[in-house]
Design a protein around this motif. Sequence first.
Motif, PDB file in Angstrom:
ATOM      1  N   CYS A 274       6.456  -1.054   6.769  1.00 58.77           N
ATOM      2  CA  CYS A 274       6.684  -2.507   6.723  1.00 58.77           C
ATOM      3  C   CYS A 274       7.735  -2.807   5.662  1.00 58.77           C
ATOM      4  O   CYS A 274       7.531  -2.544   4.474  1.00 58.77           O
ATOM      5  CB  CYS A 274       5.403  -3.270   6.394  1.00 58.77           C
ATOM      6  SG  CYS A 274       5.733  -5.039   6.261  1.00 58.77           S
ATOM      7  N   PHE A 276       8.540  -5.411   4.315  1.00 64.70           N
ATOM      8  CA  PHE A 276       8.167  -6.453   3.363  1.00 64.70           C
ATOM      9  C   PHE A 276       7.202  -5.922   2.306  1.00 64.70           C
ATOM     10  O   PHE A 276       6.868  -6.626   1.360  1.00 64.70           O
ATOM     11  CB  PHE A 276       7.532  -7.609   4.152  1.00 64.70           C
ATOM     12  CG  PHE A 276       7.265  -8.844   3.343  1.00 64.70           C
ATOM     13  CD1 PHE A 276       8.259  -9.440   2.575  1.00 64.70           C
ATOM     14  CD2 PHE A 276       6.015  -9.447   3.360  1.00 64.70           C
ATOM     15  CE1 PHE A 276       8.016 -10.573   1.830  1.00 64.70           C
ATOM     16  CE2 PHE A 276       5.755 -10.588   2.620  1.00 64.70           C
ATOM     17  CZ  PHE A 276       6.759 -11.153   1.856  1.00 64.70           C
ATOM     18  N   LYS A 282      -0.151  -9.033   0.113  1.00 64.72           N
ATOM     19  CA  LYS A 282      -1.295  -8.430   0.808  1.00 64.72           C
ATOM     20  C   LYS A 282      -1.086  -6.942   1.100  1.00 64.72           C
ATOM     21  O   LYS A 282      -1.888  -6.344   1.818  1.00 64.72           O
ATOM     22  CB  LYS A 282      -1.535  -9.165   2.138  1.00 64.72           C
ATOM     23  CG  LYS A 282      -1.948 -10.609   1.963  1.00 64.72           C
ATOM     24  CD  LYS A 282      -2.535 -11.177   3.239  1.00 64.72           C
ATOM     25  CE  LYS A 282      -3.866 -10.562   3.540  1.00 64.72           C
ATOM     26  NZ  LYS A 282      -4.616 -11.231   4.595  1.00 64.72           N
ATOM     27  N   ALA A 283      -0.043  -6.365   0.574  1.00 63.45           N
ATOM     28  CA  ALA A 283       0.297  -4.979   0.934  1.00 63.45           C
ATOM     29  C   ALA A 283      -0.807  -3.997   0.550  1.00 63.45           C
ATOM     30  O   ALA A 283      -1.440  -4.118  -0.498  1.00 63.45           O
ATOM     31  CB  ALA A 283       1.596  -4.585   0.247  1.00 63.45           C
ATOM     32  N   PRO A 292       4.320  -2.039  11.192  1.00 61.24           N
ATOM     33  CA  PRO A 292       3.569  -2.960  12.055  1.00 61.24           C
ATOM     34  C   PRO A 292       4.451  -3.440  13.205  1.00 61.24           C
ATOM     35  O   PRO A 292       5.631  -3.728  13.011  1.00 61.24           O
ATOM     36  CB  PRO A 292       3.209  -4.115  11.112  1.00 61.24           C
ATOM     37  CG  PRO A 292       4.255  -4.081  10.052  1.00 61.24           C
ATOM     38  CD  PRO A 292       4.743  -2.670   9.925  1.00 61.24           C
ATOM     39  N   CYS A 303       2.239  -7.513  11.413  1.00 65.15           N
ATOM     40  CA  CYS A 303       1.558  -7.342  10.124  1.00 65.15           C
ATOM     41  C   CYS A 303       0.207  -6.678  10.351  1.00 65.15           C
ATOM     42  O   CYS A 303      -0.524  -7.044  11.267  1.00 65.15           O
ATOM     43  CB  CYS A 303       1.372  -8.706   9.465  1.00 65.15           C
ATOM     44  SG  CYS A 303       0.451  -8.615   7.917  1.00 65.15           S
ATOM     45  N   HIS A 304      -0.141  -5.692   9.495  1.00 67.97           N
ATOM     46  CA  HIS A 304      -1.446  -5.034   9.592  1.00 67.97           C
ATOM     47  C   HIS A 304      -2.572  -5.910   9.045  1.00 67.97           C
ATOM     48  O   HIS A 304      -3.717  -5.783   9.448  1.00 67.97           O
ATOM     49  CB  HIS A 304      -1.434  -3.727   8.784  1.00 67.97           C
ATOM     50  CG  HIS A 304      -0.453  -2.719   9.301  1.00 67.97           C
ATOM     51  ND1 HIS A 304      -0.403  -2.335  10.612  1.00 67.97           N
ATOM     52  CD2 HIS A 304       0.527  -2.006   8.661  1.00 67.97           C
ATOM     53  CE1 HIS A 304       0.556  -1.430  10.783  1.00 67.97           C
ATOM     54  NE2 HIS A 304       1.127  -1.220   9.610  1.00 67.97           N
TER      55      HIS A 304
HETATM   56 FE1  SF4 Z   1       3.645  -5.857   5.712  1.00 66.63          FE
HETATM   57 FE2  SF4 Z   1       1.510  -7.202   6.526  1.00 66.63          FE
HETATM   58 FE3  SF4 Z   1       1.231  -5.073   4.991  1.00 66.63          FE
HETATM   59 FE4  SF4 Z   1       2.223  -7.309   3.994  1.00 66.63          FE
HETATM   60  S1  SF4 Z   1       0.168  -6.996   4.763  1.00 66.63           S
HETATM   61  S2  SF4 Z   1       3.020  -5.274   3.651  1.00 66.63           S
HETATM   62  S3  SF4 Z   1       3.414  -8.040   5.733  1.00 66.63           S
HETATM   63  S4  SF4 Z   1       2.037  -5.103   7.058  1.00 66.63           S
END
Ligand code: SF4
Length: 325
Positions: A274, A276, A282-283, A292, A303-304
């Motif tokens: 990812c 981001f 939220k990583a 994702p 997003c996961h």
């Molecule tokens: Fe990426 Fe979602 Fe993980 Fe954040 S929570 S790093 S947006 S996959």
Amino acid sequence: MSLLEVSDVRKYFPIKSGVFFRREVGRVHAVDGVSLSVEAGETLGVVGESGCGKSTLARCMTGLYEVTSGKITFDGDMRRDVQMVFQDPYGSLNPRRRIGSIIADPLVIHREGTAASRRERVKELMALVGLNPEHYNRFPAEFSGGQRQRVGIARALALNPRLVVCDEPVSALDVSIQAQVVNLLKDLQTELGLTYVFIAHDLSVVRYVSDRVAVMYLGKIVEIAPGEELYERPRHPYTAALLSAASVADPDRPRDRVVLRGDVPSPISPPRACRFHPRCPKAQERCTVEEPLLLGDGHQWACHFPVEPGEHLRSAEPGLEGRAG
Ligand code: SF4
């Protein structure tokens, strides 16, 4: 069939070095695997921070850039039926040419009509976009920024296109003028049955004009949804952070500002999995190893660990390091 289909499109720009810049030493991954469709009559907004690849995507959609890989399919004659309105109403008009002749360019290039009929068509277009046709022989310097953008819109409409890609069409204008140009675009859409792709970094402008909105981050679409749905229930943490920072936040339900960690990473070596994850509040470990996918029906996000409805997203804290891929 959709009016325009973008299938797994990539656009990379080589970085050259060495004697006579012959050696490729890297690539800017400006657009990196984008798929989307544009339906006839809708406005698809594309938002993201500067450098996210949205303008490159716009140029790929109009055929101004050849794609590195992937496919763009248009239901019609792309050269005629897809036109572009550019960001800079100052730089996109040649200061030494008269307005009438600038607007007539597409007609001349496509060998439409005679000199007299082209002149009539240009005057008609000038009236359509709110310019005085009697100013046909004036130069760009004699017009204000808003009027110059109207010239750009008239030029884009000369061939009766079906799809107009507007690349930040109001971001170079004074705030007081922006609404006039945006309203003009909306009126023209109703009158002429146009389809728009509207590229901007200003979320409130995009919300106002768009039926659906796609959010881009580092060359990828991370979320796409009908406008109200995206603004009311963002699922991707990046979208939620963008909205929290923007003035579109509902004053009755103000969102706490989510502060992202660091700057947007370089598109030359984007973070793996990812993209981001180095900035995401939220990583988790999985985000650094597994990319994702953009999934969902109608409302899609990549997003996961998406933002749950009603979830209070916190600002990012030091944690997972960015890992270049
Ligand atoms: Fe990426 Fe979602 Fe993980 Fe954040 S929570 S790093 S947006 S996959």
